[in-house]
Design an enzyme around this catalytic site. Sequence first.
Site, PDB file in Angstrom:
ATOM      1  CD  GLU A   1      10.967  -7.247   5.312  1.00 47.96           C
ATOM      2  OE1 GLU A   1      11.784  -8.177   5.714  1.00 47.96           O
ATOM      3  OE2 GLU A   1      10.266  -6.486   5.603  1.00 47.96           O
TER       4      GLU A   1
ATOM      5  CG  HIS B   1      11.205  -2.183   4.379  1.00 44.89           C
ATOM      6  ND1 HIS B   1       9.882  -2.064   4.442  1.00 44.89           N
ATOM      7  CD2 HIS B   1      11.386  -3.066   5.028  1.00 44.89           C
ATOM      8  CE1 HIS B   1       9.408  -3.102   5.101  1.00 44.89           C
ATOM      9  NE2 HIS B   1      10.143  -3.667   5.264  1.00 44.89           N
ATOM     10  CG  LEU B   2      11.542   2.827  -1.147  1.00 46.05           C
ATOM     11  CD1 LEU B   2      10.255   3.420  -1.264  1.00 46.05           C
ATOM     12  CD2 LEU B   2      12.338   2.968  -2.245  1.00 46.05           C
ATOM     13  CB  SER B   3      12.506   4.750   5.032  1.00 43.97           C
ATOM     14  OG  SER B   3      11.578   3.755   5.322  1.00 43.97           O
TER      15      SER B   3
ATOM     16  NE  ARG C   1       3.765   6.925   1.706  1.00 45.87           N
ATOM     17  CZ  ARG C   1       4.092   5.496   1.943  1.00 45.87           C
ATOM     18  NH1 ARG C   1       4.189   4.656   1.075  1.00 45.87           N
ATOM     19  NH2 ARG C   1       4.031   5.392   3.173  1.00 45.87           N
TER      20      ARG C   1
ATOM     21  N   PRO D   1       0.828  -1.302  -0.014  1.00 49.20           N
ATOM     22  CG  PRO D   1      -0.279  -1.161   2.270  1.00 49.20           C
ATOM     23  CD  PRO D   1       0.466  -1.943   1.146  1.00 49.20           C
ATOM     24  CG  ASN D   2      -0.255   4.326   1.200  1.00 51.51           C
ATOM     25  OD1 ASN D   2      -1.226   4.906   0.878  1.00 51.51           O
ATOM     26  ND2 ASN D   2      -0.188   3.461   2.402  1.00 51.51           N
TER      27      ASN D   2
ATOM     28  CG  ASN E   1       8.588  -1.760   0.351  1.00 54.19           C
ATOM     29  OD1 ASN E   1       7.820  -2.002   1.399  1.00 54.19           O
ATOM     30  ND2 ASN E   1       9.113  -0.687   0.094  1.00 54.19           N
TER      31      ASN E   1
ATOM     32  CB  ALA F   1       1.424   0.158   6.418  1.00 55.01           C
TER      33      ALA F   1
ATOM     34  CE1 TYR G   1       9.154   5.274   2.676  1.00 56.33           C
ATOM     35  CE2 TYR G   1       7.492   7.175   2.944  1.00 56.33           C
ATOM     36  CZ  TYR G   1       7.755   5.861   3.169  1.00 56.33           C
ATOM     37  OH  TYR G   1       7.224   5.646   4.224  1.00 56.33           O
TER      38      TYR G   1
ATOM     39  CG  HIS H   1       5.463  -2.220   9.788  1.00 56.64           C
ATOM     40  ND1 HIS H   1       6.807  -2.752   9.967  1.00 56.64           N
ATOM     41  CD2 HIS H   1       5.218  -1.159   9.038  1.00 56.64           C
ATOM     42  CE1 HIS H   1       7.494  -1.548   9.031  1.00 56.64           C
ATOM     43  NE2 HIS H   1       6.623  -0.884   8.666  1.00 56.64           N
TER      44      HIS H   1
ATOM     45  NE  ARG I   1      10.106   6.118   8.482  1.00 56.55           N
ATOM     46  CZ  ARG I   1       9.125   5.876   7.639  1.00 56.55           C
ATOM     47  NH1 ARG I   1       8.967   5.112   6.405  1.00 56.55           N
ATOM     48  NH2 ARG I   1       7.874   6.735   7.614  1.00 56.55           N
TER      49      ARG I   1
ATOM     50  CG  ASP J   1       0.424 -17.282   7.759  1.00 51.50           C
ATOM     51  OD1 ASP J   1       1.389 -17.422   8.575  1.00 51.50           O
ATOM     52  OD2 ASP J   1      -1.049 -17.512   8.302  1.00 51.50           O
TER      53      ASP J   1
HETATM   54  C1  DQA Z   1       8.152   1.407   3.748  1.00 49.34           C
HETATM   55  C2  DQA Z   1       8.325   1.409   5.298  1.00 49.34           C
HETATM   56  C3  DQA Z   1       6.929   1.259   5.700  1.00 49.34           C
HETATM   57  O1  DQA Z   1       7.113   1.357   7.279  1.00 49.34           O
HETATM   58  C4  DQA Z   1       5.783   2.231   5.218  1.00 49.34           C
HETATM   59  O2  DQA Z   1       4.593   2.062   6.025  1.00 49.34           O
HETATM   60  C5  DQA Z   1       6.002   2.295   3.889  1.00 49.34           C
HETATM   61  C6  DQA Z   1       7.182   2.163   3.173  1.00 49.34           C
HETATM   62  C7  DQA Z   1       9.670   1.588   2.999  1.00 49.34           C
HETATM   63  O3  DQA Z   1       9.857   1.118   1.783  1.00 49.34           O
HETATM   64  O4  DQA Z   1      10.327   2.143   3.551  1.00 49.34           O
HETATM   65  O5  DQA Z   1       4.694   2.367   3.289  1.00 49.34           O
HETATM   66  O6  DQA Z   1       7.785   0.123   3.321  1.00 49.34           O
END
Ligand code: DQA
Length: 140
Positions: free
Chosen positions: A95, A97-99, A17, A9-10, A71, A74, A22, A77, A104, A84
């Site tokens: 896996e 994550h950009l950040s 964003r 998502p997002n 990735n 959210a 990011y 988490h 954080r 599963d």
């Molecule tokens: C994220 C980190 C997540 O905590 C966040 O909810 C995202 C982006 C990242 O790529 O850093 O949507 O997965």
Amino acid sequence: MRICIINGPNLNEIGTREPEIYGTLTFQGAMDLWQKKYPSLDIELFQSNHEGAIIDHIQLKKKEVDGFIVNAGAYSHTSIAIMDALRSVNQPIIEVHLSDIYKRESYRHHSYVSEVAQTCIVGMGMKGYEKALDLLSEKA
Ligand code: DQA
């Protein structure tokens, strides 16, 4: 070699964003670069804002691809269901994550995806996906 990138998502809004976290490169822009940089890889980018759609896609692609880059945004988490689905994948899972989720808010420090992924790359922005593509290529 076929690689499926699953974005949660997002992540469709990356580029606009929270660019201070990011970056400003979009996934479409990144895909153009990766397709040129990795001509021997067949890279598919899937993004959904919906947990069930992500699970459906993992179930579909686990019969077709040689590796996953995940990735889950959210959902990383929160989603035992995505964990599963990934648990029944036989291919390598990286896996990304950009950040740097560990620097954080504390609610981002735990990832269910990390329970099943072989490697977790954080805080490298889009370069993290390239690192994942490199690692999957080496495993081939
Ligand atoms: C994220 C980190 C997540 O905590 C966040 O909810 C995202 C982006 C990242 O790529 O850093 O949507 O997965």
